[in-house]
Enzyme design. Structure first.
Site, PDB file in Angstrom:
ATOM      1  N   ALA A  44       0.873  -1.280  -0.032  1.00 60.65           N
ATOM      2  CA  ALA A  44       0.104  -0.040   0.108  1.00 60.65           C
ATOM      3  C   ALA A  44       1.013   1.149  -0.120  1.00 60.65           C
ATOM      4  O   ALA A  44       0.795   2.126  -0.691  1.00 60.65           O
ATOM      5  CB  ALA A  44      -0.854   0.051   1.200  1.00 60.65           C
ATOM      6  N   SER A  92      22.202 -21.668 -28.401  1.00 66.76           N
ATOM      7  CA  SER A  92      21.226 -22.883 -27.630  1.00 66.76           C
ATOM      8  C   SER A  92      22.342 -23.566 -26.962  1.00 66.76           C
ATOM      9  O   SER A  92      23.553 -23.554 -27.280  1.00 66.76           O
ATOM     10  CB  SER A  92      20.741 -23.383 -28.880  1.00 66.76           C
ATOM     11  N   GLU A 123      22.758 -23.265 -12.662  1.00 65.36           N
ATOM     12  CA  GLU A 123      21.674 -22.691 -12.545  1.00 65.36           C
ATOM     13  C   GLU A 123      20.614 -23.473 -13.089  1.00 65.36           C
ATOM     14  O   GLU A 123      20.591 -24.177 -14.109  1.00 65.36           O
ATOM     15  CB  GLU A 123      21.692 -21.179 -13.462  1.00 65.36           C
ATOM     16  N   LYS A 125      17.505 -24.258 -15.282  1.00 59.61           N
ATOM     17  CA  LYS A 125      17.196 -23.921 -16.562  1.00 59.61           C
ATOM     18  C   LYS A 125      15.853 -23.534 -16.544  1.00 59.61           C
ATOM     19  O   LYS A 125      14.786 -24.400 -16.728  1.00 59.61           O
ATOM     20  CB  LYS A 125      17.573 -24.949 -17.654  1.00 59.61           C
ATOM     21  N   ASP A 127      12.116 -22.786 -17.940  1.00 58.70           N
ATOM     22  CA  ASP A 127      11.305 -23.119 -19.125  1.00 58.70           C
ATOM     23  C   ASP A 127      10.407 -22.049 -19.550  1.00 58.70           C
ATOM     24  O   ASP A 127       9.126 -21.933 -19.463  1.00 58.70           O
ATOM     25  CB  ASP A 127      10.484 -24.321 -18.811  1.00 58.70           C
ATOM     26  N   ARG A 146      14.742 -14.316 -29.369  1.00 57.81           N
ATOM     27  CA  ARG A 146      15.873 -14.760 -29.617  1.00 57.81           C
ATOM     28  C   ARG A 146      15.812 -15.018 -31.183  1.00 57.81           C
ATOM     29  O   ARG A 146      16.810 -15.087 -31.746  1.00 57.81           O
ATOM     30  CB  ARG A 146      15.914 -16.256 -28.998  1.00 57.81           C
ATOM     31  N   TYR A 235      20.468 -14.194 -16.880  1.00 58.71           N
ATOM     32  CA  TYR A 235      21.372 -15.179 -16.595  1.00 58.71           C
ATOM     33  C   TYR A 235      22.667 -15.119 -17.527  1.00 58.71           C
ATOM     34  O   TYR A 235      23.489 -15.946 -17.335  1.00 58.71           O
ATOM     35  CB  TYR A 235      20.685 -16.557 -16.675  1.00 58.71           C
ATOM     36  N   LYS A 323      19.086 -32.015 -18.597  1.00 57.32           N
ATOM     37  CA  LYS A 323      17.912 -32.140 -18.703  1.00 57.32           C
ATOM     38  C   LYS A 323      17.128 -33.013 -17.726  1.00 57.32           C
ATOM     39  O   LYS A 323      17.652 -34.060 -17.564  1.00 57.32           O
ATOM     40  CB  LYS A 323      17.367 -32.546 -20.218  1.00 57.32           C
ATOM     41  N   CYS A 417     -27.824 -33.936 -12.303  1.00 61.90           N
ATOM     42  CA  CYS A 417     -26.558 -34.318 -11.648  1.00 61.90           C
ATOM     43  C   CYS A 417     -26.373 -35.824 -11.653  1.00 61.90           C
ATOM     44  O   CYS A 417     -27.367 -36.573 -11.430  1.00 61.90           O
ATOM     45  CB  CYS A 417     -27.227 -34.048 -10.074  1.00 61.90           C
ATOM     46  N   CYS A 420     -27.751 -37.443  -8.053  1.00 62.89           N
ATOM     47  CA  CYS A 420     -29.010 -37.521  -7.599  1.00 62.89           C
ATOM     48  C   CYS A 420     -30.258 -37.354  -8.407  1.00 62.89           C
ATOM     49  O   CYS A 420     -31.552 -37.273  -8.316  1.00 62.89           O
ATOM     50  CB  CYS A 420     -29.031 -36.428  -6.434  1.00 62.89           C
ATOM     51  N   CYS A 435     -24.906 -28.672  -9.142  1.00 64.28           N
ATOM     52  CA  CYS A 435     -26.341 -29.621  -8.945  1.00 64.28           C
ATOM     53  C   CYS A 435     -26.908 -28.641  -7.873  1.00 64.28           C
ATOM     54  O   CYS A 435     -26.369 -28.548  -6.811  1.00 64.28           O
ATOM     55  CB  CYS A 435     -25.881 -31.088  -8.219  1.00 64.28           C
ATOM     56  N   CYS A 440     -28.997 -33.840  -2.227  1.00 61.46           N
ATOM     57  CA  CYS A 440     -28.166 -34.935  -3.245  1.00 61.46           C
ATOM     58  C   CYS A 440     -27.208 -35.524  -2.334  1.00 61.46           C
ATOM     59  O   CYS A 440     -26.286 -34.859  -1.301  1.00 61.46           O
ATOM     60  CB  CYS A 440     -27.235 -33.756  -4.079  1.00 61.46           C
TER      61      CYS A 440
HETATM   62  S1  IVH Z   1      22.548 -19.935 -20.727  1.00 59.47           S
HETATM   63  C1  IVH Z   1      25.100 -19.868 -24.336  1.00 59.47           C
HETATM   64  N1  IVH Z   1      21.182 -20.215 -18.616  1.00 59.47           N
HETATM   65  O1  IVH Z   1      17.750 -22.245 -22.178  1.00 59.47           O
HETATM   66  C2  IVH Z   1      24.561 -20.086 -22.989  1.00 59.47           C
HETATM   67  N2  IVH Z   1      20.076 -20.487 -20.667  1.00 59.47           N
HETATM   68  O2  IVH Z   1      19.146 -23.728 -24.698  1.00 59.47           O
HETATM   69  C3  IVH Z   1      22.851 -19.689 -23.246  1.00 59.47           C
HETATM   70  N3  IVH Z   1      17.760 -20.940 -20.483  1.00 59.47           N
HETATM   71  O3  IVH Z   1      17.197 -20.415 -25.034  1.00 59.47           O
HETATM   72  C4  IVH Z   1      22.034 -19.869 -22.273  1.00 59.47           C
HETATM   73  N4  IVH Z   1      17.548 -20.701 -18.242  1.00 59.47           N
HETATM   74  O4  IVH Z   1      16.566 -19.318 -22.902  1.00 59.47           O
HETATM   75  C5  IVH Z   1      21.148 -20.070 -19.816  1.00 59.47           C
HETATM   76  N5  IVH Z   1      20.176 -20.195 -16.371  1.00 59.47           N
HETATM   77  C6  IVH Z   1      20.025 -20.364 -17.858  1.00 59.47           C
HETATM   78  C7  IVH Z   1      18.886 -20.694 -18.485  1.00 59.47           C
HETATM   79  C8  IVH Z   1      18.739 -20.601 -19.927  1.00 59.47           C
HETATM   80  C9  IVH Z   1      16.881 -21.088 -19.379  1.00 59.47           C
HETATM   81  C10 IVH Z   1      17.191 -21.290 -21.864  1.00 59.47           C
HETATM   82  C11 IVH Z   1      17.796 -20.042 -22.604  1.00 59.47           C
HETATM   83  C12 IVH Z   1      18.054 -20.784 -24.176  1.00 59.47           C
HETATM   84  C13 IVH Z   1      17.876 -22.181 -23.970  1.00 59.47           C
HETATM   85  C14 IVH Z   1      19.243 -22.990 -23.889  1.00 59.47           C
END
Ligand code: IVH
Length: 678
Positions: A44, A92, A123, A125, A127, A146, A235, A323, A417, A420, A435, A440
């Site tokens: 607030a 990637s 770290e 990853k 999604d 990207r 990141y 992964k 329902c 009942c 319902c 019931c």
């Molecule tokens: S580093 C060259 N760190 O994962 C390094 N990527 O396939 C580039 N992602 O499209 C990626 N969390 O969007 C990095 N802590 C993280 C991440 C991360 C998610 C995604 C990123 C990229 C894909 C890599």
């Protein structure tokens, strides 16, 4: 004499100073909130600062600058997105799926790098959607998707709407150009809420939070993006000028210092074995996170080593994505059934061919309501993709239309329902079909199960099976009947010996002294959950006062809005419900709040936030939570920097690990009990 214009100039000068100060304060509080996860002021108070700034900017538009915190949503929708070329490509990652893969990665980099032994940063990853953001002299000027890695789409206006994207960085000596990479994502809860609303409005649903984030960022109208709850974690460093940093860890520390939000779960590991351990630790935390992750990223820490290692094609040699098993799986819908809950709500459920998802077997998935069922167009016999994320009930993402043979059956939502046979009703503006049968049995049984459940009257030994028997035998027609049961009448029920009857009668007797908040919760008033029931009990202190409260009086209670107030009034207006309350009172069930001696003696946990984890020896989870609240504390479900204590019992889960990581004091059950005696 001073003219009108001079006066305005005077005021303008003053306003300019105040605007600058307000922006500085807001920037600071954004930093506390988003980066440090440790706000100093209440929402607030923050809103007041924003309102004041908006007011001054409305009066003196010449003071508006593009990096003002009020300028998150700009003008008109775009006709299309411009293409932008990334100064450095967005790469990637290569994948690793096993411990061996991770070791092989380590061997590869160590072979190519003949310097010091390499250390790593690990770290989560996220999604979500990869984005790149450019800051010039600390001001956010451009953001892009990207795309194909070389060029993406200019989504600057949309990124501006995300509150964790700072429009201006902190600090004086900021580099002239700084390009940073981040993951934009949507929390699971926000995703569920978004889909709920979309289903209600007949709009197509998003399959998962990632698609929802991507769809929200690709809106030509930034106002739409602004209405979606998006978030970012930064990141990686992209192109920059004038920065002297040696390690990725320093980059992340630098990010935090200048106000860029960095995931708190990132760790530095001195070798690959430690990195592997941390990969597994994050995997354990996976379900407790508020967002989806699909793995972890292991990165070589030294920036010199990163540069020397370089990249192959589209992915860097210095990082790998480890992964986790997918939280999605494919299976077949064998049937669709409809369940009736205690409020009469009809919930469609898909009965699935059992399938393993993220470590557990799933054989049912919720289809939420008629709208969702229709929006997803799931048919009996369909092959479907299901998803189990966090500890939520598994749900169907989408049917796989290419697998349809024509023999699938469309399920029509019943207009009566299924239990009942009474009519069902759907009120305008509501997603649920209910319902409306007064008698019931499904509602009655579910209502009684709720009444006797742990968080409510906590009557030990009364579960769904016994309740169904009591209802079928005609012994119980509403919750108050439980308190007038004659022991002899129970003898007719199957498996009810003398001892079980005695135990049952004792459990019912004991439940009479549950505190008022629980009694209110047990009544099963629609929308009144445990938290609202506690507020109502604390406010009115007696059932009689609650029964006669007006709409306005109810709305004055924390957590009680229009809908809850209306629901209470309509509940209390039903003669049948008033009769139940009357009979509960006659039976001797608590109808007023007593000020306990303990409460009067002061509250050692006043203002503290406590998380419970694991199994306690002497208290159920509910009892422990009640104890914490009696001591003045607040119980929350997930551990964050704002948590003051974690009470840990046997077999604690990931919450304990997280607490240790954050250095939060851990209490035993004994410690908690000890506070009572203080
Ligand atoms: S580093 C060259 N760190 O994962 C390094 N990527 O396939 C580039 N992602 O499209 C990626 N969390 O969007 C990095 N802590 C993280 C991440 C991360 C998610 C995604 C990123 C990229 C894909 C890599």
């Amino acid at each position: 004499m001073l003219g009108k214009g001079d006066l305005r100039l005077d005021r303008l000068d003053e306003a300019r100073r105040e605007v600058a100060s307000l922006r500085e304060q807001i920037l600071y509080h954004d930093y506390r909130y988003y980066v440090l996860d440790s706000p100093e002021i209440a929402d607030a108070e923050y809103d007041r600062l924003m309102r004041r700034l908006r007011g001054l900017e409305a009066e003196f538009p010449e003071l508006i600058t593009p990096d003002s915190p009020t300028q998150r949503v700009g003008g008109q929708p775009l006709a299309s997105f411009q293409q932008v070329e990334h100064r450095l490509p967005l790469l990637s990652l290569d994948n690793a799926f096993t411990q061996e893969d991770l070791w092989a990665f380590h061997q590869r980099v160590q072979r190519r790098w003949d310097g010091e032994p390499l250390t790593y940063v690990v770290e989560p990853k996220i999604d979500g959607v990869a984005v790149s953001l450019v800051y010039e002299n600390g001001v956010f000027v451009r953001g892009a998707t990207r795309g194909d890695g070389e060029r993406g789409e200019d989504i600057t206006e949309n990124l501006r709407t995300i509150t964790s994207v700072p429009l201006r960085l902190r600090g004086d000596k900021l580099p002239p150009v700084l390009e940073v990479r981040a993951e934009a994502y949507m929390d699971r809860q926000d995703f569920d809420e978004l889909n709920r609303i979309r289903a209600e409005q007949g709009e197509p649903l998003f399959a998962n939070p990632r698609n929802a984030a991507a769809g929200s960022l690709r809106q030509l109208d930034p106002r739409v993006t602004a209405s979606r709850s998006l978030n970012v974690f930064f990141y990686a460093l992209g192109y920059s000028e004038g920065l002297e940093l040696e390690t990725h860890w320093q980059v992340l520390e630098y990010f935090r210092a200048i106000g860029l939000r960095v995931n708190p779960l990132i760790e530095r590991c001195s070798d690959i074995a430690e990195a592997w351990e941390f990969c597994q630790k994050i995997q354990q935390l996976r379900e407790s996170l508020t967002y989806d992750i699909d793995g972890v990223v292991v990165k070589v820490d030294s920036l010199a080593a990163q540069a020397a290692l370089g990249a192959t094609g589209r992915s860097p040699r210095w990082a790998v994505a480890f992964k986790y098993p997918a939280e999605e799986a494919t299976t077949v819908v064998e049937d669709i059934i409809v369940q009736v809950g205690r409020t009469g709500a009809l919930t469609p459920l898909a009965i699935l061919q059992p399938v393993e998802v993220a470590g557990s077997t799933v054989s049912r998935a919720t289809l939420h309501n008629a709208d969702v069922l229709k929006a997803k167009d799931v048919r009996i016999g369909d092959t479907v993709i299901i998803r189990k994320a966090g500890d939520v009930i598994p749900e169907i993402v989408t049917p796989v239309e290419s697998k349809r043979t024509g023999s699938e059956r469309i399920f029509t939502f019943p207009d009566r329902c299924p239990v009942c046979g009474a009519e069902v009703q759907r009120l305008p503006g509501e997603a649920v079909t209910r319902c409306i049968g007064k008698a019931c049995p499904a509602q009655l049984v579910e209502g009684l199960v709720h009444f006797a459940s742990r968080g409510a009257m906590d009557i030990e030994g009364i579960g769904p099976a016994l309740i169904s028997q009591l209802v079928e035998a005609g012994l119980v027609k509403d919750p108050s009947d439980l308190y007038f049961l004659a022991p002899e009448s129970l003898q007719e029920l199957p498996r009810m010996g003398k001892k079980s009857i005695e135990n049952l009668m004792a459990a019912i007797e004991a439940s009479k002294s549950r505190p008022l908040a629980r009694v209110i919760f047990a009544l099963g008033i629609r929308l009144v959950g445990e938290a609202a029931a506690r507020e109502l009990a604390a406010h009115f202190r007696s059932m009689a006062r609650l029964q006669s409260a007006s709409r306005e009086e109810l709305q004055a209670v924390p957590l009680v809005g229009d809908k809850i107030a209306d629901s209470i009034i309509s509940f209390m207006g039903e003669p049948q419900n008033r009769r139940v309350i009357q009979r509960l009172a006659e039976a001797g069930v608590t109808m007023a709040e007593e000020e306990s001696a303990l409460l009067a003696a002061g509250k050692p946990l006043e203002g503290k936030t406590v998380v419970l984890t694991g199994t306690l020896a002497n208290h159920s989870r509910q009892e422990a939570a009640e104890l914490v609240r009696t001591l003045g504390g607040r119980v929350t479900s997930s551990v964050s920097r704002n948590t003051d204590y974690v009470v840990a019992g046997a077999n604690p889960g990931s919450k304990l690990a997280r607490a240790q990581e954050l250095g939060i004091p851990i209490l035993s059950e004994g410690d908690l009990e000890g506070l009572l005696k203080e």
